[in-house]
Design a protein around this motif. Structure first.
Motif, PDB file in Angstrom:
ATOM      1  N   ASN A 117       0.850  -1.195   0.000  1.00  0.00           N
ATOM      2  CA  ASN A 117       0.000   0.000   0.000  1.00  0.00           C
ATOM      3  C   ASN A 117       0.884   1.243   0.000  1.00  0.00           C
ATOM      4  N   PRO A 118       1.477   1.571  -1.138  1.00  0.00           N
ATOM      5  CA  PRO A 118       2.403   2.707  -1.194  1.00  0.00           C
ATOM      6  C   PRO A 118       1.685   4.026  -0.928  1.00  0.00           C
ATOM      7  N   PRO A 119       2.360   4.970  -0.235  1.00  0.00           N
ATOM      8  CA  PRO A 119       1.737   6.248   0.097  1.00  0.00           C
ATOM      9  C   PRO A 119       1.754   7.255  -1.043  1.00  0.00           C
ATOM     10  N   TYR A 120       2.319   6.884  -2.183  1.00  0.00           N
ATOM     11  CA  TYR A 120       2.347   7.772  -3.335  1.00  0.00           C
ATOM     12  C   TYR A 120       2.608   6.952  -4.590  1.00  0.00           C
ATOM     13  N   ASP A 121       2.297   7.548  -5.734  1.00  0.00           N
ATOM     14  CA  ASP A 121       2.615   6.962  -7.031  1.00  0.00           C
ATOM     15  C   ASP A 121       3.723   7.815  -7.634  1.00  0.00           C
ATOM     16  N   PRO A 122       4.913   7.239  -7.881  1.00  0.00           N
ATOM     17  CA  PRO A 122       6.042   8.052  -8.335  1.00  0.00           C
ATOM     18  C   PRO A 122       5.837   8.686  -9.707  1.00  0.00           C
ATOM     19  N   VAL A 123       4.904   8.178 -10.476  1.00  0.00           N
ATOM     20  CA  VAL A 123       4.623   8.747 -11.798  1.00  0.00           C
ATOM     21  C   VAL A 123       3.461   9.726 -11.740  1.00  0.00           C
ATOM     22  N   ARG A 124       2.369   9.334 -11.121  1.00  0.00           N
ATOM     23  CA  ARG A 124       1.153  10.151 -11.122  1.00  0.00           C
ATOM     24  C   ARG A 124       1.242  11.355 -10.192  1.00  0.00           C
ATOM     25  N   ASP A 125       1.925  11.224  -9.062  1.00  0.00           N
ATOM     26  CA  ASP A 125       1.866  12.248  -8.013  1.00  0.00           C
ATOM     27  C   ASP A 125       2.957  13.312  -8.094  1.00  0.00           C
ATOM     28  N   PHE A 126       3.828  13.228  -9.104  1.00  0.00           N
ATOM     29  CA  PHE A 126       4.936  14.183  -9.190  1.00  0.00           C
ATOM     30  C   PHE A 126       5.113  14.719 -10.601  1.00  0.00           C
TER      31      PHE A 126
END
Length: 334
Positions: A117-126
């Protein structure tokens, strides 16, 4: 590395005592889409590791240069923990207003892939700002291991499948990913021994408790020059100017490349004109001859993306590339 660390110790002390980036009367602030000048207040640069490592040192040097160019201070905030995910998650939740950025490395991009359950998406959230540096790793072995080349290591590993051990730092770290890629591309099975950081792994490598490691060139170089470790190859596409006699691993394993990258990102939705303004200052940083020379002496190659969008695309490609390596290795999220 000690020289570089001393240089930044002085830089950090001066930044704390005197402040960084006193507003310059010649600075030309960017106007955002709302018509407001930028920047009007200090800018936060999150570094998701402890002070003193390569990512932190590069981040502080970049922050100083950006501060000069903007006429407004960019300050570093260290938020280490959970394989860099704590710092990245805090930035993903921050306002996309151009006042929060984050230094990222290869491990930060793939760390979320290692979590259920990652706290962020490295592609979508940045949104990407720019690539800043690449740091080759070096495949090194303890002198007691009877191999003197990548070819000989592969032959030994094939003769003794699952018997050779390789020290590595945390899940998704550069050393971990390099080993998994090497195993797949060379058709071998060298076992990973995980450590809580590269420091303890290097200690055991020097002591002969583990015979193999992928390590930052900058940290292995002194041990190689002292004859305490034997270099077999570098993970960059070509040889390093610091050790031109050591071949690139790709000379034996065609297409192999596992250099670590450092760059800067911002929360998704940050105005393009602000991303472009910061990118401009990063380009000035990587092109400064005295800065390039100083980092080159530590095995760090400075390079900027041509535009923020290029780094966004690079992150997407790197995430997919390393996710596939982990999938092929059967490594599941925990």
């Amino acid at each position: 590395m000690k020289q570089l660390a001393r240089f930044f110790a002085v830089t950090i002390a001066l930044s704390t005592t005197l402040g960084v980036g006193i507003p310059d009367a010649q600075a030309q602030p960017t106007s955002t889409s709302s018509g407001q000048p930028y920047p009007t207040k200090p800018i936060r640069l999150v570094v998701s590791v402890q002070p003193g490592g390569n990512l932190d040192l590069i981040g502080r040097s970049v922050a100083d240069k950006v501060s000069e160019g903007l006429g407004q201070r960019m300050f570093v905030e260290n938020r280490p923990g959970a394989n860099s995910t704590i710092g990245l998650a805090s930035v993903a939740r921050s306002a996309a207003d151009g006042y929060t950025f984050v230094m990222v490395a290869q491990s930060a991009v793939i760390a979320a892939r290692m979590m259920r359950n990652p706290p962020y998406d490295p592609v979508r959230d940045f949104a990407g700002v720019s690539l800043i540096a690449t740091l080759p790793q070096m495949l090194v072995v303890h002198p007691s291991l009877p191999v003197k080349s990548v070819k000989e290591l592969i032959a030994l590993a094939k003769a003794r499948p699952g018997e050779l051990n390789c020290g590595s730092s945390g899940n998704g770290s550069g050393s971990h990913l390099a080993l998994e890629l090497f195993n797949r591309m060379a058709g071998v099975r060298i076992m990973r021994i995980p450590y809580n950081g590269d420091g303890p792994a290097i200690i055991d490598l020097l002591g002969g408790q583990v015979p193999v490691k992928f390590d930052n060139l900058s940290t292995s170089l002194p041990h190689v020059r002292a004859g305490k470790l034997r270099p077999l190859g570098v993970t960059s596409p070509t040889r390093s100017a610091l050790l031109p006699e050591v071949p690139a691993i790709s000379e034996t394993v065609s297409g192999f490349q596992a250099s670590i990258f450092n760059g800067m990102m911002a929360p998704a939705g940050t105005p393009p004109e602000i991303l472009g303004r910061i990118h401009t200052e990063i380009v000035k940083f990587v092109q400064a001859p005295e800065i390039r020379s100083r980092f080159a002496n530590q095995g760090v190659e400075l390079q900027a993306s041509t535009a923020p969008a290029e780094f966004t695309a690079f992150i997407k490609t790197e995430h997919a590339r390393w996710a596939k390596v982990l999938d092929d290795a059967g490594i599941k999220p925990e």
